[in-house]
Structure formats: C-alpha cells, structure tokens
Design an enzyme around this catalytic site. Structure first.
Site, mmCIF file in Angstrom:
data_model
loop_
_atom_site.group_PDB
_atom_site.id
_atom_site.type_symbol
_atom_site.label_atom_id
_atom_site.label_comp_id
_atom_site.label_asym_id
_atom_site.label_seq_id
_atom_site.Cartn_x
_atom_site.Cartn_y
_atom_site.Cartn_z
ATOM 1 C CG HIS A 10 -0.317 0.094 2.549
ATOM 2 N ND1 HIS A 10 -0.051 -1.013 3.337
ATOM 3 C CD2 HIS A 10 0.118 1.156 3.284
ATOM 4 C CE1 HIS A 10 0.500 -0.630 4.473
ATOM 5 N NE2 HIS A 10 0.628 0.691 4.470
ATOM 6 C CD GLU A 46 -5.055 1.048 8.689
ATOM 7 O OE1 GLU A 46 -4.117 0.853 9.457
ATOM 8 O OE2 GLU A 46 -5.151 0.517 7.559
ATOM 9 C CD GLN A 59 -1.901 2.457 6.104
ATOM 10 O OE1 GLN A 59 -0.768 2.762 5.732
ATOM 11 N NE2 GLN A 59 -2.129 1.633 7.104
ATOM 12 C CG HIS A 83 3.929 4.778 5.007
ATOM 13 N ND1 HIS A 83 2.991 5.437 5.757
ATOM 14 C CD2 HIS A 83 3.416 3.543 4.789
ATOM 15 C CE1 HIS A 83 1.967 4.629 6.004
ATOM 16 N NE2 HIS A 83 2.194 3.466 5.418
ATOM 17 C CD GLU A 133 3.284 -0.083 7.004
ATOM 18 O OE1 GLU A 133 2.861 0.907 6.378
ATOM 19 O OE2 GLU A 133 2.553 -0.824 7.686
HETATM 20 N N1 CMX Z 1 8.733 10.705 4.622
HETATM 21 C C1 CMX Z 1 9.929 11.242 4.274
HETATM 22 N N2 CMX Z 1 10.721 11.923 5.142
HETATM 23 C C2 CMX Z 1 10.279 12.058 6.399
HETATM 24 C C3 CMX Z 1 9.043 11.522 6.833
HETATM 25 C C4 CMX Z 1 8.259 10.833 5.876
HETATM 26 N N3 CMX Z 1 7.084 10.276 6.196
HETATM 27 N N4 CMX Z 1 8.871 11.804 8.132
HETATM 28 C C5 CMX Z 1 9.963 12.506 8.531
HETATM 29 N N5 CMX Z 1 10.800 12.645 7.484
HETATM 30 C C6 CMX Z 1 12.090 13.331 7.487
HETATM 31 C C7 CMX Z 1 12.000 14.753 7.972
HETATM 32 O O1 CMX Z 1 11.678 15.603 6.917
HETATM 33 C C8 CMX Z 1 13.388 14.994 8.489
HETATM 34 O O2 CMX Z 1 14.245 15.214 7.418
HETATM 35 P P1 CMX Z 1 15.609 16.085 7.586
HETATM 36 O O3 CMX Z 1 16.519 15.227 8.470
HETATM 37 O O4 CMX Z 1 16.112 16.224 6.198
HETATM 38 O O5 CMX Z 1 15.185 17.349 8.234
HETATM 39 C C9 CMX Z 1 13.738 13.658 9.119
HETATM 40 O O6 CMX Z 1 12.931 12.688 8.444
HETATM 41 C C10 CMX Z 1 13.377 13.690 10.595
HETATM 42 O O7 CMX Z 1 13.768 12.529 11.179
HETATM 43 P P2 CMX Z 1 13.573 12.273 12.774
HETATM 44 O O8 CMX Z 1 13.729 13.542 13.529
HETATM 45 O O9 CMX Z 1 14.419 11.093 13.109
HETATM 46 O O10 CMX Z 1 12.092 11.755 12.909
HETATM 47 P P3 CMX Z 1 10.669 12.439 13.004
HETATM 48 O O11 CMX Z 1 10.363 12.812 14.406
HETATM 49 O O12 CMX Z 1 10.428 13.424 11.915
HETATM 50 O O13 CMX Z 1 9.770 11.129 12.683
HETATM 51 C C11 CMX Z 1 9.763 8.958 11.707
HETATM 52 C C12 CMX Z 1 9.953 10.442 11.466
HETATM 53 C C13 CMX Z 1 9.791 8.269 10.376
HETATM 54 C C14 CMX Z 1 10.868 8.429 12.631
HETATM 55 C C15 CMX Z 1 8.363 8.753 12.405
HETATM 56 O O14 CMX Z 1 7.376 9.277 11.549
HETATM 57 C C16 CMX Z 1 8.037 7.312 12.719
HETATM 58 O O15 CMX Z 1 8.428 6.784 13.742
HETATM 59 N N6 CMX Z 1 7.306 6.613 11.795
HETATM 60 C C17 CMX Z 1 6.936 5.217 11.967
HETATM 61 C C18 CMX Z 1 5.526 5.042 12.406
HETATM 62 C C19 CMX Z 1 4.530 5.619 11.439
HETATM 63 O O16 CMX Z 1 4.865 6.331 10.505
HETATM 64 N N7 CMX Z 1 3.227 5.307 11.705
HETATM 65 C C20 CMX Z 1 2.141 5.763 10.897
HETATM 66 C C21 CMX Z 1 1.777 4.771 9.798
HETATM 67 C C22 CMX Z 1 1.103 3.528 10.348
HETATM 68 C C23 CMX Z 1 0.782 2.500 9.290
HETATM 69 O O17 CMX Z 1 1.217 2.605 8.159
HETATM 70 O O18 CMX Z 1 0.061 1.533 9.643
HETATM 71 CO CO CO Z 2 1.069 1.805 6.190
#
Ligand code: CMX
Ligand code: CO
Length: 144
Positions: A10, A46, A59, A83, A133
């Site tokens: 997805h 979602e 999604q 993502h 993911e």
């Molecule tokens: N796509 C691309 N880049 C991303 C991003 C995304 N979705 N989210 C953050 N970033 C980038 C920011 O722009 C930033 O970039 P720079 O370093 O160039 O400034 C960097 O990542 C920040 O990284 P970080 O400070 O380590 O992390 P954040 O606090 O921004 O969180 C992330 C990012 C991925 C660690 C956090 O979103 C996470 O833990 N994700 C996993 C869980 C999730 O996304 N759940 C929702 C979906 C559930 C599902 O699909 O079922």
């Molecule tokens: Co997802």
C-alpha cells in the site's frame, strides 16, 4: 540480490480530515473501501482503499493523538504522501537484513499493523527520503 520485498502492499497518505479524504477517493477516484480500523499502537484511524482491479492499495491515515507520527508529519509537511509499504513473508528477517546493512529500523520488534499484520519501518534518511514500511500479513496459522 535480495528478493524479500514481494509486492507493493500500500501507499500511505497522511490526512487531516478522513471523511473528506474518503469522499474524494471513493466519489471522485472511484476506489472501494476495503476496511476502516483504529490502530492504538500507531495512534491512527485508517481507511484502506482498493482500485477497480485490485493491486496496490491506498491507506488514508488520520491521527488520533497529537503526539503521533502522523500528527507530527501533518504539522510539519501538511497532508500528503507519507510512506510506501512492501509486503514481506518474514518482517523480522527483512528488518534484520536491512539493519545489518546499517539502516535504521524503527522498532526493535514488529508492531501491529492493518488487519492483524506485523509491521516495521525503515527511517527515510536511510532510504533516499522515503519512509518504508514492511508488512507481514496475518497468516492463517497466526491468527489475531
Ligand atoms: N517521509 C519522508 N521523510 C520524512 C518523513 C516521511 N514520512 N517523516 C519525517 N521525514 C524526514 C524529515 O523531513 C526529516 O528530514 P531532515 O533530516 O532532512 O530534516 C527527518 O525525516 C526527521 O527525522 P527524525 O527527527 O528522526 O524523525 P521524526 O520525528 O520526523 O519522525 C519517523 C519520522 C519516520 C521516525 C516517524 O514518523 C516514525 O516513527 N514513523 C513510523 C511510524 C509511522 O509512521 N506510523 C504511521 C503509519 C502507520 C501504518 O502505516 O500503519
Ligand atoms: Co502503512
């Protein structure tokens, strides 16, 4: 070459207004709602939608908590692509392979995703800018 990313499962889209986003995807784009669920581990509600002939799903993700990853993404970037998710047979094995290559896998153990799946993520800074993911679907021999 590795071959453990089996299919594009997805594409995740962060939305601020789930009702409006579902209306757009169903009434304008003609996608079909496959399921709606709240994921308390991810702090999202979602909706998974399918195009006419199936294949990769969409999604839509609305935050249920202001501290959640989706809420923070919306605050920084606004609604949009969040993502992409690949289906794998063994999320622990694929996560371990990517981590062994020095990429940041976000959880030490898989968490619960859509429909009883097991999921993990690879940090976007270690993938060329795309949050990845990994999804291991629930199998018949692993109910729940
Ligand atoms: N796509 C691309 N880049 C991303 C991003 C995304 N979705 N989210 C953050 N970033 C980038 C920011 O722009 C930033 O970039 P720079 O370093 O160039 O400034 C960097 O990542 C920040 O990284 P970080 O400070 O380590 O992390 P954040 O606090 O921004 O969180 C992330 C990012 C991925 C660690 C956090 O979103 C996470 O833990 N994700 C996993 C869980 C999730 O996304 N759940 C929702 C979906 C559930 C599902 O699909 O079922
Ligand atoms: Co997802």
């Amino acid at each position: 070459m590795p071959n453990d990313l089996l299919e594009l499962d997805h594409v995740g889209i962060a939305v601020a207004d789930l009702t409006a986003a579902v209306a757009f995807h169903t009434e304008v784009l003609g996608l079909r709602v496959e399921l709606t669920e709240t994921n308390d581990e991810q702090h999202v509600t979602e909706v998974m939608l399918t195009p006419a002939e199936g294949g990769t799903r969409i999604q839509l993700l609305e935050p249920t908590d202001p501290a959640s990853a989706i809420a923070q993404f919306l605050q920084r970037s606004g609604p949009g692509l969040h993502h992409i998710a690949y289906r794998v047979a063994d999320v622990v094995a694929t996560a371990a392979r990517l981590q062994a290559e020095g990429r940041r896998v976000l959880y030490p153990h898989p968490r619960h995703g859509t429909a009883g799946s097991l999921i993990n993520f690879v940090h976007p800074r270690d993938t060329g800018g795309v949050l990845l993911e990994l999804v291991q679907p629930r199998s018949l021999d692993r109910p729940g």
